[in-house]
Design a protein around this motif. Structure first.
Motif, PDB file in Angstrom:
ATOM      1  N   ASN A  29       0.811  -1.143   0.055  1.00  0.00           N
ATOM      2  CA  ASN A  29      -0.041  -0.112   0.026  1.00  0.00           C
ATOM      3  C   ASN A  29       0.929   1.423  -0.059  1.00  0.00           C
ATOM      4  N   LYS A  30       0.371   2.312  -0.497  1.00  0.00           N
ATOM      5  CA  LYS A  30       0.956   3.688  -0.365  1.00  0.00           C
ATOM      6  C   LYS A  30       0.179   4.654   0.167  1.00  0.00           C
ATOM      7  N   ILE A  31       0.965   5.351   0.818  1.00  0.00           N
ATOM      8  CA  ILE A  31       0.374   6.553   1.769  1.00  0.00           C
ATOM      9  C   ILE A  31      -0.239   7.741   0.900  1.00  0.00           C
ATOM     10  N   THR A  32      -1.396   8.025   0.878  1.00  0.00           N
ATOM     11  CA  THR A  32      -1.893   9.048   0.329  1.00  0.00           C
ATOM     12  C   THR A  32      -2.963   9.859   0.884  1.00  0.00           C
ATOM     13  N   LEU A  33      -2.567  10.690   1.655  1.00  0.00           N
ATOM     14  CA  LEU A  33      -3.179  11.557   2.737  1.00  0.00           C
ATOM     15  C   LEU A  33      -3.341  13.123   2.306  1.00  0.00           C
ATOM     16  N   VAL A  34      -4.376  13.635   2.492  1.00  0.00           N
ATOM     17  CA  VAL A  34      -4.582  14.854   2.016  1.00  0.00           C
ATOM     18  C   VAL A  34      -5.164  15.669   3.008  1.00  0.00           C
ATOM     19  N   VAL A  35      -4.659  17.117   3.833  1.00  0.00           N
ATOM     20  CA  VAL A  35      -5.124  17.524   4.846  1.00  0.00           C
ATOM     21  C   VAL A  35      -5.903  18.880   4.498  1.00  0.00           C
ATOM     22  N   GLN A  36      -6.966  19.172   5.171  1.00  0.00           N
ATOM     23  CA  GLN A  36      -7.708  20.361   4.852  1.00  0.00           C
ATOM     24  C   GLN A  36      -6.684  21.417   4.912  1.00  0.00           C
ATOM     25  N   SER A  37      -7.120  22.680   4.539  1.00  0.00           N
ATOM     26  CA  SER A  37      -6.364  24.061   4.605  1.00  0.00           C
ATOM     27  C   SER A  37      -6.390  24.529   6.077  1.00  0.00           C
ATOM     28  N   LEU A  38      -5.182  24.833   6.254  1.00  0.00           N
ATOM     29  CA  LEU A  38      -5.067  25.406   7.855  1.00  0.00           C
ATOM     30  C   LEU A  38      -4.234  26.634   7.938  1.00  0.00           C
ATOM     31  N   PRO A  39      -4.109  27.357   8.997  1.00  0.00           N
ATOM     32  CA  PRO A  39      -3.401  28.320   8.893  1.00  0.00           C
ATOM     33  C   PRO A  39      -1.816  28.046   8.905  1.00  0.00           C
ATOM     34  N   VAL A  40      -0.860  29.115   8.770  1.00  0.00           N
ATOM     35  CA  VAL A  40       0.525  28.527   8.596  1.00  0.00           C
ATOM     36  C   VAL A  40       1.121  27.844   9.699  1.00  0.00           C
ATOM     37  N   ALA A  41       0.761  28.150  10.932  1.00  0.00           N
ATOM     38  CA  ALA A  41       1.515  27.859  12.186  1.00  0.00           C
ATOM     39  C   ALA A  41       1.072  26.389  12.425  1.00  0.00           C
ATOM     40  N   GLU A  42      -0.386  25.788  12.364  1.00  0.00           N
ATOM     41  CA  GLU A  42      -0.699  24.648  12.366  1.00  0.00           C
ATOM     42  C   GLU A  42      -0.161  23.709  11.238  1.00  0.00           C
ATOM     43  N   THR A  43      -0.147  24.237  10.071  1.00  0.00           N
ATOM     44  CA  THR A  43       0.266  23.497   8.981  1.00  0.00           C
ATOM     45  C   THR A  43       1.818  22.956   9.194  1.00  0.00           C
ATOM     46  N   VAL A  44       2.661  24.159   9.560  1.00  0.00           N
ATOM     47  CA  VAL A  44       4.084  23.776   9.567  1.00  0.00           C
ATOM     48  C   VAL A  44       4.423  22.765  10.803  1.00  0.00           C
ATOM     49  N   ALA A  45       3.610  22.953  11.835  1.00  0.00           N
ATOM     50  CA  ALA A  45       3.822  22.353  13.079  1.00  0.00           C
ATOM     51  C   ALA A  45       3.600  20.803  12.839  1.00  0.00           C
ATOM     52  N   VAL A  46       2.469  20.392  12.168  1.00  0.00           N
ATOM     53  CA  VAL A  46       2.160  19.144  11.882  1.00  0.00           C
ATOM     54  C   VAL A  46       3.016  18.420  10.865  1.00  0.00           C
ATOM     55  N   LEU A  47       3.154  19.340   9.751  1.00  0.00           N
ATOM     56  CA  LEU A  47       4.283  18.590   8.849  1.00  0.00           C
ATOM     57  C   LEU A  47       5.454  18.310   9.297  1.00  0.00           C
ATOM     58  N   LYS A  48       6.190  19.224  10.250  1.00  0.00           N
ATOM     59  CA  LYS A  48       7.470  18.880  11.144  1.00  0.00           C
ATOM     60  C   LYS A  48       7.198  17.502  11.715  1.00  0.00           C
ATOM     61  N   ILE A  49       6.306  17.426  12.507  1.00  0.00           N
ATOM     62  CA  ILE A  49       6.084  16.317  13.391  1.00  0.00           C
ATOM     63  C   ILE A  49       6.046  14.805  12.501  1.00  0.00           C
ATOM     64  N   VAL A  50       5.225  15.188  11.509  1.00  0.00           N
ATOM     65  CA  VAL A  50       5.171  14.035  10.527  1.00  0.00           C
ATOM     66  C   VAL A  50       6.720  13.617  10.042  1.00  0.00           C
ATOM     67  N   ASP A  51       7.121  14.617   9.444  1.00  0.00           N
ATOM     68  CA  ASP A  51       8.587  14.333   8.949  1.00  0.00           C
ATOM     69  C   ASP A  51       9.304  13.552   9.650  1.00  0.00           C
ATOM     70  N   GLY A  60      14.855   6.635   5.330  1.00  0.00           N
ATOM     71  CA  GLY A  60      15.133   6.234   3.806  1.00  0.00           C
ATOM     72  C   GLY A  60      13.902   6.144   3.088  1.00  0.00           C
ATOM     73  N   THR A  61      12.655   5.996   3.820  1.00  0.00           N
ATOM     74  CA  THR A  61      11.413   5.995   3.009  1.00  0.00           C
ATOM     75  C   THR A  61      11.232   7.155   2.092  1.00  0.00           C
ATOM     76  N   GLN A  62      11.051   7.041   0.617  1.00  0.00           N
ATOM     77  CA  GLN A  62      10.721   7.909  -0.072  1.00  0.00           C
ATOM     78  C   GLN A  62       9.433   8.235   0.249  1.00  0.00           C
ATOM     79  N   ARG A  63       9.255   9.598   0.348  1.00  0.00           N
ATOM     80  CA  ARG A  63       7.958  10.165   0.670  1.00  0.00           C
ATOM     81  C   ARG A  63       7.829  11.883   0.153  1.00  0.00           C
ATOM     82  N   ALA A  64       6.935  12.196  -0.053  1.00  0.00           N
ATOM     83  CA  ALA A  64       6.715  13.880  -0.408  1.00  0.00           C
ATOM     84  C   ALA A  64       5.673  14.475   0.489  1.00  0.00           C
ATOM     85  N   LEU A  65       6.040  15.448   1.335  1.00  0.00           N
ATOM     86  CA  LEU A  65       5.351  16.024   2.321  1.00  0.00           C
ATOM     87  C   LEU A  65       5.293  17.512   1.865  1.00  0.00           C
ATOM     88  N   LYS A  66       4.073  17.756   1.269  1.00  0.00           N
ATOM     89  CA  LYS A  66       3.995  19.104   0.576  1.00  0.00           C
ATOM     90  C   LYS A  66       2.900  19.958   0.823  1.00  0.00           C
TER      91      LYS A  66
END
Length: 306
Positions: A29-51, A60-66
């Motif tokens: 299986n492949k991860i395909t998740l899309v998150v609703q639009s959020l303010p900059v602070a919340e978006t970047v904080a979550v992105l950093k935690i997931v990364d 080493g896992t190939q991923r695109a967090l965009k």
């Protein structure tokens, strides 16, 4: 309060979804998740935690967090500048060239900014993660998990009455602005920073800051057992400020008649007096006559700023 409860809940859900896919034995299986639009602070904080989860748990896992380029452009320049990102970092985290299809086909993909996506058709097979989903699956339609975490943070684990008051307050403002978890979380974090001595101090500060939710400020509210009365006060303050309780001429006339009798001290009212000077962003009231005059103007609808 250092922890943003919404960020924590959203990041935990995304990490759990990713871990379930990456830990599967067949690995098909492949991860395909899309998150609703959020303010900059919340978006970047979550992105950093997931990364960080990928870096520490699945290196080493190939991923695109965009971040959607549309979402990125919707944020204020000042907020983006505060991130301190270089051009290289912007290129790393923002889908500047609308390459979502390529990312989805070649690697695991988590996309931030569904509401601003230029091609929502490319996201039809993605799992949408939004506030409605978190409310139903993580919070189970209740704020109790956030109440418990808040009480622990303030050292008020055993204050059941304080917990109940805070729970009812959050349920009330959620009715005013349904499923706005990110805003509620920011509000609660801000309140707990200002009133950090105890859970009851936090509750009192919530009541005082009701204008942020379209209600009247309730000052010096004792956190006692008459919870039903305070629920009614919160609801009534919102109906008053939104003019919902003055929608008909009869309702407006009835309210103004009560004000007139209270000002004159007619039965069953005693003479109305300001308990203390009323401070407003545009007017300061030092006597009841000035104050009640503006209340009448507001009720009549002839001066929404009164």
């Amino acid at each position: 309060m250092n922890v943003n409860l919404f960020v924590d809940a959203l990041a935990h859900y995304l990490v759990s979804e990713c871990d379930a896919v990456l830990s599967a034995q067949n690995g098909a299986n492949k991860i395909t998740l899309v998150v609703q639009s959020l303010p900059v602070a919340e978006t970047v904080a979550v992105l950093k935690i997931v990364d960080d989860f990928f870096v520490t748990q699945h290196a080493g896992t190939q991923r695109a967090l965009k971040i959607s380029f549309g979402l990125w452009n919707s944020w204020r320049e000042a907020d983006k500048q505060e991130l301190g990102w270089s051009k290289e970092e912007v290129a790393q985290w923002v889908d500047e060239k609308d390459q979502l299809v390529t990312f989805r086909n070649e690697m695991h993909c988590i996309f931030f900014g569904f509401d601003h996506a230029s091609d929502k058709g490319s996201l039809k097979d993605f799992h949408l993660v939004d506030e409605a989903l978190l409310s139903n699956r993580v919070l189970k339609g209740e704020f109790q998990p956030w109440i418990e975490l808040s009480a622990q943070h303030l050292g008020s684990d055993s204050d059941e009455m304080g917990k109940q008051h805070l729970l009812e307050f959050l349920k009330s403002v959620d009715k005013f602005n349904p499923r706005n978890l990110s805003r509620i979380s920011r509000f609660l974090g801000s309140v707990m920073t200002e009133a950090s001595d105890s859970l009851r101090d936090t509750v009192s500060e919530c009541y005082r800051r009701l204008p942020e939710w379209g209600g009247l400020p309730l000052v010096d509210v004792p956190v006692g057992r008459n919870l039903q009365r305070f629920n009614k006060l919160v609801a009534t303050s919102h109906l008053f400020c939104t003019h919902a309780m003055f929608s008909t001429r009869a309702e407006r006339d009835k309210a103004i008649d009560k004000i007139n009798r209270a000002e004159a001290g007619e039965e069953p009212f005693s003479v109305f007096e300001l308990p203390a000077p009323v401070l407003n962003s545009s007017n300061d009231y030092n006597n009841s006559a000035e104050y009640l005059a503006d209340v009448r103007l507001f009720i009549k609808g002839s001066d929404a700023s009164a």
